[in-house]
Design a protein around this motif. Sequence first.
Motif, mmCIF file in Angstrom:
data_model
loop_
_atom_site.group_PDB
_atom_site.id
_atom_site.type_symbol
_atom_site.label_atom_id
_atom_site.label_comp_id
_atom_site.label_asym_id
_atom_site.label_seq_id
_atom_site.Cartn_x
_atom_site.Cartn_y
_atom_site.Cartn_z
ATOM 1 N N PHE A 111 43.698 61.741 98.516
ATOM 2 C CA PHE A 111 43.868 60.193 98.816
ATOM 3 C C PHE A 111 42.361 60.121 99.799
ATOM 4 C CE2 PHE A 111 44.676 56.941 101.889
ATOM 5 C CZ PHE A 111 45.174 55.894 100.935
ATOM 6 N N TRP A 112 42.260 60.773 100.849
ATOM 7 C CA TRP A 112 41.297 60.500 101.693
ATOM 8 C C TRP A 112 39.918 60.724 101.239
ATOM 9 C CZ3 TRP A 112 42.768 57.332 105.176
ATOM 10 C CH2 TRP A 112 43.997 57.253 105.886
ATOM 11 N N GLN A 113 39.636 61.838 100.527
ATOM 12 C CA GLN A 113 38.349 61.816 99.843
ATOM 13 C C GLN A 113 38.132 60.803 98.922
ATOM 14 O OE1 GLN A 113 38.519 65.829 98.210
ATOM 15 N NE2 GLN A 113 36.885 66.488 99.812
ATOM 16 N N THR A 114 39.143 60.492 98.227
ATOM 17 C CA THR A 114 38.873 59.252 97.069
ATOM 18 C C THR A 114 38.656 58.079 97.823
ATOM 19 O OG1 THR A 114 40.364 60.410 95.671
ATOM 20 C CG2 THR A 114 40.010 58.176 94.978
ATOM 21 N N ILE A 115 39.547 57.484 98.721
ATOM 22 C CA ILE A 115 39.418 56.222 99.448
ATOM 23 C C ILE A 115 37.847 56.116 99.976
ATOM 24 C CG2 ILE A 115 40.644 56.701 101.590
ATOM 25 C CD1 ILE A 115 41.831 53.781 100.904
ATOM 26 N N SER A 116 37.451 57.440 100.783
ATOM 27 C CA SER A 116 36.521 57.384 101.629
ATOM 28 C C SER A 116 35.101 56.930 100.805
ATOM 29 C CB SER A 116 36.205 58.403 102.303
ATOM 30 O OG SER A 116 37.401 58.698 103.202
ATOM 31 N N LEU A 117 35.014 57.623 99.569
ATOM 32 C CA LEU A 117 33.699 57.533 98.637
ATOM 33 C C LEU A 117 34.012 56.297 98.067
ATOM 34 C CD1 LEU A 117 33.747 61.249 97.271
ATOM 35 C CD2 LEU A 117 32.074 60.373 98.774
ATOM 36 N N VAL A 118 35.276 55.867 97.591
ATOM 37 C CA VAL A 118 35.260 54.579 96.685
ATOM 38 C C VAL A 118 34.988 53.491 97.808
ATOM 39 C CG1 VAL A 118 36.915 53.084 95.818
ATOM 40 C CG2 VAL A 118 36.832 55.364 94.992
ATOM 41 N N ALA A 119 35.269 53.383 98.956
ATOM 42 C CA ALA A 119 35.097 52.375 99.958
ATOM 43 C C ALA A 119 33.421 52.340 100.088
ATOM 44 C CB ALA A 119 35.810 52.501 101.127
ATOM 45 N N VAL A 120 32.964 53.479 100.351
ATOM 46 C CA VAL A 120 31.409 53.367 100.598
ATOM 47 C C VAL A 120 30.779 52.712 99.055
ATOM 48 C CG1 VAL A 120 29.279 54.817 100.714
ATOM 49 C CG2 VAL A 120 31.370 55.329 102.086
ATOM 50 N N ALA A 121 31.227 53.225 98.100
ATOM 51 C CA ALA A 121 30.401 52.645 96.983
ATOM 52 C C ALA A 121 30.712 51.081 96.824
ATOM 53 C CB ALA A 121 31.069 53.248 95.685
ATOM 54 N N LYS A 122 32.123 50.716 97.037
ATOM 55 C CA LYS A 122 32.533 49.063 96.753
ATOM 56 C C LYS A 122 31.810 48.567 98.050
ATOM 57 C CE LYS A 122 35.290 50.267 93.681
ATOM 58 N NZ LYS A 122 35.109 49.529 92.271
ATOM 59 N N LEU A 123 31.275 48.846 99.088
ATOM 60 C CA LEU A 123 30.862 48.161 100.218
ATOM 61 C C LEU A 123 29.497 48.157 99.951
ATOM 62 C CD1 LEU A 123 30.744 46.906 103.309
ATOM 63 C CD2 LEU A 123 30.423 49.302 103.958
ATOM 64 N N GLY A 124 28.923 49.230 99.367
ATOM 65 C CA GLY A 124 27.368 49.060 98.927
ATOM 66 C C GLY A 124 27.435 48.104 97.807
ATOM 67 N N ARG A 125 28.034 47.981 96.813
ATOM 68 C CA ARG A 125 27.981 47.029 95.883
ATOM 69 C C ARG A 125 27.934 45.434 96.541
ATOM 70 N NH1 ARG A 125 32.734 46.014 91.351
ATOM 71 N NH2 ARG A 125 32.011 43.887 90.345
ATOM 72 N N TYR A 126 28.967 45.223 97.318
ATOM 73 C CA TYR A 126 29.166 43.727 97.797
ATOM 74 C C TYR A 126 27.973 43.547 98.903
ATOM 75 C CZ TYR A 126 33.338 43.025 95.381
ATOM 76 O OH TYR A 126 34.186 43.014 94.484
ATOM 77 N N LEU A 127 27.367 44.501 99.797
ATOM 78 C CA LEU A 127 26.216 44.518 100.533
ATOM 79 C C LEU A 127 25.007 43.978 99.579
ATOM 80 C CD1 LEU A 127 26.671 47.253 103.206
ATOM 81 C CD2 LEU A 127 26.776 44.710 103.634
ATOM 82 N N ALA A 128 24.745 44.830 98.496
ATOM 83 C CA ALA A 128 23.828 44.443 97.553
ATOM 84 C C ALA A 128 23.826 43.310 97.239
ATOM 85 C CB ALA A 128 23.651 45.502 96.551
ATOM 86 N N LEU A 129 24.928 42.646 96.770
ATOM 87 C CA LEU A 129 25.145 41.215 96.223
ATOM 88 C C LEU A 129 25.015 40.214 97.216
ATOM 89 C CD1 LEU A 129 25.934 39.692 93.768
ATOM 90 C CD2 LEU A 129 28.375 39.783 94.367
ATOM 91 N N MET A 130 25.371 40.389 98.460
ATOM 92 C CA MET A 130 25.210 39.539 99.502
ATOM 93 C C MET A 130 23.664 39.556 100.038
ATOM 94 S SD MET A 130 27.002 40.013 103.337
ATOM 95 C CE MET A 130 28.344 39.382 102.703
ATOM 96 N N ALA A 131 23.106 40.514 99.845
ATOM 97 C CA ALA A 131 21.553 40.645 100.243
ATOM 98 C C ALA A 131 20.656 39.737 99.279
ATOM 99 C CB ALA A 131 20.877 42.059 100.273
ATOM 100 N N VAL A 132 21.185 40.045 98.000
ATOM 101 C CA VAL A 132 20.501 39.057 97.019
ATOM 102 C C VAL A 132 20.940 37.387 97.056
ATOM 103 C CG1 VAL A 132 20.564 38.481 94.361
ATOM 104 C CG2 VAL A 132 20.410 40.877 95.216
ATOM 105 N N TYR A 133 22.142 37.221 97.351
ATOM 106 C CA TYR A 133 22.660 35.928 97.610
ATOM 107 C C TYR A 133 21.869 35.202 98.889
ATOM 108 C CZ TYR A 133 25.595 31.913 99.275
ATOM 109 O OH TYR A 133 25.816 30.808 99.707
#
Length: 136
Positions: A111-133
């Motif tokens: 669980f902890w490995q999965t949620i850690s890596l997924v959260a980093v990926a998802k955060l990066g996605r929304y950060l990139a979208l926010m930067a473009v915005y």
Amino acid sequence: MLLLSLFFSALISASIFPFASEVVFIAALDDELSPVVVLIVATSGNTLGAMLTWLLAGLARDGKLGFKLKPSSPRASEFYNRFGKWTLLLSWLPIIGDAFPGLAGWFKLSFWQTISLVAVAKLGRYLALMAVYFAW
């Protein structure tokens, strides 16, 4: 209400159901809500949706959803546990990204490995979208 809509759109878009949370994310930014709050809500919903996929895949593997799927070979499990977890950093990708948390659940990645890596990926996605915005 918009933040609640954002949370659930992000959650659904990270599941097996096709949905795009980007429109609601941009609408929340347009509504002049705090960008940090918008980022946290979207990342949380999207990460939780991916973890739901992780959970369902693990339950399906163990036959706890009313049907039993053939387990993978020990060799495939060993390979995935050694190298496959890094595919979770691609879980932000449209269409194919939703499968990576499912594979992590199938191969019993913690669980902890999965949620850690997924959260980093998802955060990066929304950060990139926010930067473009904001650059637009």
